[in-house]
Design a protein around this motif. Structure first.
Motif, PDB file in Angstrom:
ATOM      1  N   GLY A  75      16.737   0.385  -1.026  1.00 37.58           N
ATOM      2  CA  GLY A  75      16.465  -1.007  -1.376  1.00 37.58           C
ATOM      3  C   GLY A  75      16.030  -1.879  -0.222  1.00 37.58           C
ATOM      4  O   GLY A  75      16.097  -1.491   0.942  1.00 37.58           O
ATOM      5  N   GLU A  76      15.540  -3.073  -0.581  1.00 34.92           N
ATOM      6  CA  GLU A  76      15.062  -4.055   0.387  1.00 34.92           C
ATOM      7  C   GLU A  76      16.077  -5.212   0.405  1.00 34.92           C
ATOM      8  O   GLU A  76      16.108  -6.035  -0.514  1.00 34.92           O
ATOM      9  CB  GLU A  76      13.659  -4.523  -0.011  1.00 34.92           C
ATOM     10  CG  GLU A  76      13.132  -5.729   0.732  1.00 34.92           C
ATOM     11  CD  GLU A  76      13.259  -5.640   2.252  1.00 34.92           C
ATOM     12  OE1 GLU A  76      12.705  -4.720   2.860  1.00 34.92           O
ATOM     13  OE2 GLU A  76      13.944  -6.511   2.832  1.00 34.92           O
ATOM     14  N   THR A 124      12.632   6.392  -1.887  1.00 36.50           N
ATOM     15  CA  THR A 124      13.301   5.367  -2.715  1.00 36.50           C
ATOM     16  C   THR A 124      12.284   4.591  -3.555  1.00 36.50           C
ATOM     17  O   THR A 124      12.567   4.184  -4.685  1.00 36.50           O
ATOM     18  CB  THR A 124      14.106   4.390  -1.832  1.00 36.50           C
ATOM     19  OG1 THR A 124      15.064   5.127  -1.075  1.00 36.50           O
ATOM     20  CG2 THR A 124      14.837   3.357  -2.680  1.00 36.50           C
ATOM     21  N   ALA A 125      11.079   4.411  -2.985  1.00 34.12           N
ATOM     22  CA  ALA A 125      10.033   3.670  -3.693  1.00 34.12           C
ATOM     23  C   ALA A 125       9.731   4.302  -5.049  1.00 34.12           C
ATOM     24  O   ALA A 125       9.382   3.611  -6.013  1.00 34.12           O
ATOM     25  CB  ALA A 125       8.768   3.615  -2.843  1.00 34.12           C
ATOM     26  N   SER A 136      11.301  -4.663   5.328  1.00 35.84           N
ATOM     27  CA  SER A 136       9.902  -4.261   5.354  1.00 35.84           C
ATOM     28  C   SER A 136       9.008  -5.447   5.732  1.00 35.84           C
ATOM     29  O   SER A 136       7.791  -5.280   5.842  1.00 35.84           O
ATOM     30  CB  SER A 136       9.511  -3.718   3.978  1.00 35.84           C
ATOM     31  OG  SER A 136       9.800  -4.680   2.980  1.00 35.84           O
ATOM     32  N   PHE A 196       5.296   6.150   1.930  1.00 40.47           N
ATOM     33  CA  PHE A 196       5.949   7.313   2.561  1.00 40.47           C
ATOM     34  C   PHE A 196       7.413   7.455   2.166  1.00 40.47           C
ATOM     35  O   PHE A 196       8.101   8.354   2.628  1.00 40.47           O
ATOM     36  CB  PHE A 196       5.873   7.148   4.092  1.00 40.47           C
ATOM     37  CG  PHE A 196       6.329   5.781   4.538  1.00 40.47           C
ATOM     38  CD1 PHE A 196       7.680   5.509   4.676  1.00 40.47           C
ATOM     39  CD2 PHE A 196       5.409   4.764   4.755  1.00 40.47           C
ATOM     40  CE1 PHE A 196       8.111   4.238   5.043  1.00 40.47           C
ATOM     41  CE2 PHE A 196       5.826   3.493   5.123  1.00 40.47           C
ATOM     42  CZ  PHE A 196       7.184   3.233   5.265  1.00 40.47           C
ATOM     43  N   CYS A 197       7.922   6.530   1.322  1.00 43.10           N
ATOM     44  CA  CYS A 197       9.372   6.427   1.099  1.00 43.10           C
ATOM     45  C   CYS A 197       9.780   6.939  -0.287  1.00 43.10           C
ATOM     46  O   CYS A 197       9.198   6.553  -1.293  1.00 43.10           O
ATOM     47  CB  CYS A 197       9.802   4.973   1.267  1.00 43.10           C
ATOM     48  SG  CYS A 197      11.531   4.675   0.834  1.00 43.10           S
ATOM     49  N   GLY A 222      19.767   1.699   3.782  1.00 38.94           N
ATOM     50  CA  GLY A 222      19.817   2.680   2.714  1.00 38.94           C
ATOM     51  C   GLY A 222      18.770   2.369   1.663  1.00 38.94           C
ATOM     52  O   GLY A 222      17.655   1.956   1.981  1.00 38.94           O
ATOM     53  N   VAL A 270       9.358  -2.231  -3.377  1.00 38.17           N
ATOM     54  CA  VAL A 270       8.353  -2.507  -2.347  1.00 38.17           C
ATOM     55  C   VAL A 270       7.216  -1.479  -2.280  1.00 38.17           C
ATOM     56  O   VAL A 270       6.112  -1.802  -1.856  1.00 38.17           O
ATOM     57  CB  VAL A 270       9.020  -2.734  -0.969  1.00 38.17           C
ATOM     58  CG1 VAL A 270       7.983  -2.984   0.105  1.00 38.17           C
ATOM     59  CG2 VAL A 270       9.951  -3.938  -1.038  1.00 38.17           C
ATOM     60  N   ASN A 271       7.448  -0.264  -2.679  1.00 36.30           N
ATOM     61  CA  ASN A 271       6.328   0.671  -2.826  1.00 36.30           C
ATOM     62  C   ASN A 271       5.690   1.169  -1.534  1.00 36.30           C
ATOM     63  O   ASN A 271       4.475   1.408  -1.495  1.00 36.30           O
ATOM     64  CB  ASN A 271       5.248   0.034  -3.735  1.00 36.30           C
ATOM     65  CG  ASN A 271       4.293   1.060  -4.296  1.00 36.30           C
ATOM     66  OD1 ASN A 271       4.643   2.236  -4.422  1.00 36.30           O
ATOM     67  ND2 ASN A 271       3.067   0.648  -4.599  1.00 36.30           N
ATOM     68  N   CYS A 272       6.462   1.334  -0.495  1.00 33.09           N
ATOM     69  CA  CYS A 272       5.923   1.957   0.713  1.00 33.09           C
ATOM     70  C   CYS A 272       5.558   3.399   0.366  1.00 33.09           C
ATOM     71  O   CYS A 272       6.326   4.104  -0.289  1.00 33.09           O
ATOM     72  CB  CYS A 272       6.950   1.915   1.845  1.00 33.09           C
ATOM     73  SG  CYS A 272       7.455   0.231   2.228  1.00 33.09           S
ATOM     74  N   CYS A 275      13.889   0.517  -5.292  1.00 28.31           N
ATOM     75  CA  CYS A 275      13.221  -0.505  -4.480  1.00 28.31           C
ATOM     76  C   CYS A 275      11.874  -0.832  -5.105  1.00 28.31           C
ATOM     77  O   CYS A 275      11.197   0.041  -5.635  1.00 28.31           O
ATOM     78  CB  CYS A 275      13.013  -0.010  -3.048  1.00 28.31           C
ATOM     79  SG  CYS A 275      12.342  -1.276  -1.932  1.00 28.31           S
TER      80      CYS A 275
HETATM   81 FE1  SF4 Z   1       9.744   0.410   1.672  1.00 32.31          FE
HETATM   82 FE2  SF4 Z   1      12.267   0.156   2.575  1.00 32.31          FE
HETATM   83 FE3  SF4 Z   1      11.748  -0.076  -0.060  1.00 32.31          FE
HETATM   84 FE4  SF4 Z   1      11.523   2.316   1.092  1.00 32.31          FE
HETATM   85  S1  SF4 Z   1      13.394   1.125   0.863  1.00 32.31           S
HETATM   86  S2  SF4 Z   1      10.047   1.358  -0.356  1.00 32.31           S
HETATM   87  S3  SF4 Z   1      10.780   1.763   3.140  1.00 32.31           S
HETATM   88  S4  SF4 Z   1      11.004  -1.431   1.579  1.00 32.31           S
END
Ligand code: SF4
Ligand code: SAH
Length: 369
Positions: free
Chosen positions: A184-185, A142-143, A216, A139-140, A182, A135-137, A133
């Protein structure tokens, strides 16, 4: 391929158009995995299809992790030569967030389902939309992968079909919910995501009212989503995760591009079904987003939107290399009560499959496929 594409394929082989529908029926409804055994087609045509090099594809489940709570986490590999894998999760009896929060209002489970001998009355499948992903949250997990690539529509829908096969799900009989939550965005892979939803609705026969997509807060994606016809539009969840722009920008840097008000404005453009609600997901980060003043702010924020909405609270699931803390149980309960007292429908999501790293936000490819 959808039915229209299968039809063109059949026409290309000199067949009548209705062969396409017949093929779609066999592949998606009967879920036949080998052209050879589609007995509704004449033998000569089956041979011709095979000679032309066509195959019925399925992503492969290359690894299975089973949790003590019944959750199964799969490493799923598409047909692309890069061999990349994503994760798909099977949660029997739902996840207490989507299936158990009143949003599934289809009534009590018929006795016949209990007698089906499958060991579950309802289930939720959590589906990935991208490898990694962008998006770089903060706390996540996957980021941490960054974005490796988008999944194709067939790879997204195929995750679901692979799990339906494995669990012997009978569409139209068994109660299965899908959550696009799951890896990804989904709204940064919009066309493929929606093409997958159309395959799952129109060809596989699943209901979009049993599907929830989580974003997100990608505003242009939400705006496009608002234009989708109801027959193929899943329900929407927004990852709010913070009580105000200041904290949200810290934990979800994407908020600097599309702040809370911009997201809410875009959501207002969606024409909701009767009794449909928008879900706000809220990850409780110990000391960061779980304080009583945060709860009061969230209650005000949600009321101010004027949207029919509910909040799904999720205690943050820990992951390696992420410097947050799981909230105290008492903080979670205090937060939940404050929202409820503030007039906001609120549900606490029970973590599933924590022991196999399958809980929310813990999906990260750990094995090379
Ligand atoms: Fe953010 Fe969702 Fe991507 Fe995780 S999967 S980084 S929570 S947008
Ligand atoms: N990219 C989309 C969908 C996938 S993430 C989105 O962000 O909405 C699905 C949900 O898992 C989001 O609500 C996200 O906030 C949440 N999440 C991410 N990491 C988490 C963690 N470590 N613990 C609990 N929830 C987490």
């Amino acid at each position: 391929m959808n039915a229209a594409e299968l039809t063109e394929c059949m026409v290309g082989l000199g067949e009548p158009r209705w062969r396409g529908r017949q093929l779609a029926e066999a592949i998606y409804r009967q879920r036949i995995v080998d052209v050879e055994v589609i007995t509704t087609l004449p033998k000569a045509l089956r041979q011709k299809i095979a000679e032309e090099g066509w195959q019925i594809g399925r992503p492969r489940i290359v690894q299975v992790f089973t949790s003590v709570d019944g959750t199964e986490r799969y490493l799923v590999q598409g047909r692309a030569p890069d061999g990349l894998t994503v994760e798909t999760v099977w949660m029997p009896e739902g996840d207490d967030g989507e299936a158990g929060d009143g949003s599934d209002d289809s009534g009590p489970v018929p006795a016949s389902l209990n007698e089906s001998g499958k060991g579950w009355d309802r289930a939720t499948i959590c589906v990935s939309s991208q490898v990694g992903c962008a998006v770089n949250c903060q706390f996540c997990l996957t980021a941490k992968l960054g974005l490796q690539r988008n999944l194709a529509a067939g790879e997204i829908a195929g995750q679901v079909v692979a799990v339906l096969d494995r669990q012997k799900v009978e569409v139209g009989k068994d109660r299965v919910n899908l959550v696009f939550m799951g890896m990804g965005e989904p709204f940064l892979n919009y066309d493929n995501f929606m093409a997958a939803v159309r395959l799952l609705v129109e060809e596989v026969g699943l209901s979009p009212q049993r599907m929830t997509v989580s974003t997100s807060g990608i505003v242009p994606g939400i705006q496009r989503f608002a234009e989708e016809p109801l027959e193929v539009r899943p329900k929407l969840a927004i990852s709010l995760n913070a009580p105000n722009d200041e904290i949200r920008s810290e934990v979800m840097p994407i908020n600097r591009k599309w702040p809370i008000d911009a997201v809410v404005d875009a959501v207002r453009g969606i024409r909701l079904r009767t009794r449909e609600r928008i879900t706000f997901e809220y990850v409780l980060l110990g000391g960061v987003t779980d304080q009583p003043q945060h709860a009061a702010e969230v209650a005000r924020l949600v009321r101010r939107t004027g949207l029919p909405a509910k909040v799904n609270l999720i205690a943050w699931n820990p992951g390696p290399g992420i410097a947050y803390e799981t909230p105290q149980a008492v903080a979670v309960e205090t937060f939940r009560r404050a929202l409820a007292a503030g007039g906001v429908p609120v549900y606490l999501r029970r973590p599933r499959g924590r022991d196999i790293y399958a809980a929310c936000g813990q999906l990260k490819r750990t094995v090379e496929g």
